[in-house]
Design a protein around this motif. Sequence first.
Motif, PDB file in Angstrom:
ATOM      1  N   ASN A   2     -10.427  56.729  18.314  1.00 39.44           N
ATOM      2  CA  ASN A   2     -11.061  57.319  17.126  1.00 39.44           C
ATOM      3  C   ASN A   2     -10.152  58.216  16.303  1.00 39.44           C
ATOM      4  OD1 ASN A   2     -13.489  55.936  17.841  1.00 39.44           O
ATOM      5  ND2 ASN A   2     -14.036  57.807  19.337  1.00 39.44           N
ATOM      6  N   PHE A   3      -8.911  58.284  16.379  1.00 40.54           N
ATOM      7  CA  PHE A   3      -7.845  59.195  15.748  1.00 40.54           C
ATOM      8  C   PHE A   3      -7.950  58.869  14.111  1.00 40.54           C
ATOM      9  CE2 PHE A   3      -3.708  59.622  13.946  1.00 40.54           C
ATOM     10  CZ  PHE A   3      -3.421  61.083  14.249  1.00 40.54           C
ATOM     11  N   ARG A   4      -8.126  59.831  13.533  1.00 41.02           N
ATOM     12  CA  ARG A   4      -8.339  59.705  12.057  1.00 41.02           C
ATOM     13  C   ARG A   4      -6.663  59.901  11.443  1.00 41.02           C
ATOM     14  NH1 ARG A   4     -11.516  64.254   9.710  1.00 41.02           N
ATOM     15  NH2 ARG A   4     -10.496  65.575  11.411  1.00 41.02           N
ATOM     16  N   ARG A   5      -6.469  58.713  11.033  1.00 40.71           N
ATOM     17  CA  ARG A   5      -5.034  58.640  10.692  1.00 40.71           C
ATOM     18  C   ARG A   5      -4.771  59.058   9.108  1.00 40.71           C
ATOM     19  NH1 ARG A   5      -0.098  56.482  11.325  1.00 40.71           N
ATOM     20  NH2 ARG A   5       0.938  55.488   9.708  1.00 40.71           N
ATOM     21  N   ALA A  50       1.196  69.178  13.157  1.00 40.02           N
ATOM     22  CA  ALA A  50       0.228  70.337  13.463  1.00 40.02           C
ATOM     23  C   ALA A  50      -0.678  70.844  12.195  1.00 40.02           C
ATOM     24  CB  ALA A  50       1.230  71.605  13.679  1.00 40.02           C
ATOM     25  N   ALA A  51      -0.401  70.308  11.077  1.00 40.69           N
ATOM     26  CA  ALA A  51      -1.435  70.598  10.100  1.00 40.69           C
ATOM     27  C   ALA A  51      -2.306  69.300   9.735  1.00 40.69           C
ATOM     28  CB  ALA A  51      -0.560  70.913   8.725  1.00 40.69           C
ATOM     29  N   GLN A  52      -2.218  68.598  10.503  1.00 40.28           N
ATOM     30  CA  GLN A  52      -3.043  67.272  10.189  1.00 40.28           C
ATOM     31  C   GLN A  52      -4.484  67.259  10.728  1.00 40.28           C
ATOM     32  OE1 GLN A  52      -2.114  65.049   7.748  1.00 40.28           O
ATOM     33  NE2 GLN A  52      -0.495  66.671   7.858  1.00 40.28           N
ATOM     34  N   GLN A  58      -5.207  67.942  15.047  1.00 42.26           N
ATOM     35  CA  GLN A  58      -5.957  69.095  15.439  1.00 42.26           C
ATOM     36  C   GLN A  58      -7.235  68.705  16.261  1.00 42.26           C
ATOM     37  OE1 GLN A  58      -6.570  71.254  11.838  1.00 42.26           O
ATOM     38  NE2 GLN A  58      -4.407  71.778  11.671  1.00 42.26           N
ATOM     39  N   GLU A  59      -7.802  67.765  15.680  1.00 43.28           N
ATOM     40  CA  GLU A  59      -9.061  67.340  16.489  1.00 43.28           C
ATOM     41  C   GLU A  59      -8.670  66.519  17.839  1.00 43.28           C
ATOM     42  OE1 GLU A  59     -12.587  63.948  15.726  1.00 43.28           O
ATOM     43  OE2 GLU A  59     -11.317  64.155  14.072  1.00 43.28           O
ATOM     44  N   VAL A  60      -7.865  65.900  17.933  1.00 42.84           N
ATOM     45  CA  VAL A  60      -7.402  65.145  19.199  1.00 42.84           C
ATOM     46  C   VAL A  60      -6.818  66.086  20.251  1.00 42.84           C
ATOM     47  CG1 VAL A  60      -5.336  64.029  20.193  1.00 42.84           C
ATOM     48  CG2 VAL A  60      -6.594  62.869  18.433  1.00 42.84           C
ATOM     49  N   VAL A  93       0.121  76.461  13.825  1.00 45.13           N
ATOM     50  CA  VAL A  93       1.191  75.497  13.761  1.00 45.13           C
ATOM     51  C   VAL A  93       2.479  76.039  14.631  1.00 45.13           C
ATOM     52  CG1 VAL A  93       3.091  74.867  11.885  1.00 45.13           C
ATOM     53  CG2 VAL A  93       0.718  74.985  11.202  1.00 45.13           C
ATOM     54  N   GLU A  94       2.673  77.286  14.729  1.00 43.93           N
ATOM     55  CA  GLU A  94       3.725  77.726  15.536  1.00 43.93           C
ATOM     56  C   GLU A  94       3.751  77.381  17.137  1.00 43.93           C
ATOM     57  OE1 GLU A  94       2.059  79.750  13.434  1.00 43.93           O
ATOM     58  OE2 GLU A  94       3.769  79.568  11.834  1.00 43.93           O
ATOM     59  N   GLY A  95       2.232  77.462  17.575  1.00 44.01           N
ATOM     60  CA  GLY A  95       1.930  77.015  18.923  1.00 44.01           C
ATOM     61  C   GLY A  95       2.035  75.728  19.068  1.00 44.01           C
ATOM     62  N   PHE A  96       1.532  75.009  18.173  1.00 42.88           N
ATOM     63  CA  PHE A  96       1.850  73.353  18.113  1.00 42.88           C
ATOM     64  C   PHE A  96       3.440  72.868  18.414  1.00 42.88           C
ATOM     65  CE2 PHE A  96       2.462  69.217  16.892  1.00 42.88           C
ATOM     66  CZ  PHE A  96       1.323  68.346  17.227  1.00 42.88           C
ATOM     67  N   VAL A  97       4.117  73.599  17.345  1.00 42.46           N
ATOM     68  CA  VAL A  97       5.487  73.147  17.253  1.00 42.46           C
ATOM     69  C   VAL A  97       6.253  73.459  18.477  1.00 42.46           C
ATOM     70  CG1 VAL A  97       7.735  73.640  16.256  1.00 42.46           C
ATOM     71  CG2 VAL A  97       5.788  73.124  14.893  1.00 42.46           C
TER      72      VAL A  97
END
Length: 126
Positions: free
Chosen positions: A24-27, A74-76, A80-82, A99-103
Amino acid sequence: MPFAAITYDIKPGYEKELTEIFGNFRRVPSSRVEDASGGQAGTIVATAVFLRDDTLVRVIEYTGDLEAVARHMAAQPGVQEVERKLKPYLTRPRETDTVEGFVATFRRSLLTTVAQISARDVPASA
């Protein structure tokens, strides 16, 4: 074009739920990756997700700067939902809410590239 692969440590036995999350990923509408000044820093060409037992791997084919690709992801909203939906299935928490945590998590989860071979890299006359 290079590939990057990141791992997720997950609880086994949730294949159906995990398949649904990624299914269900939103591209995003564009593959363009921008740098901090809005210039093009690369593209995300393709992604694929693989699952076996307690390991999930996301493979990303990209051009340009991998750090910019990670910041872009990180900003998408879809990413973020996944990440949010994966939290109950993780055996090791991932700090991906910023963003910092994701990276930082992206870097820690990145597999070492051993080899990359593509038919696109072979000259047409070969």
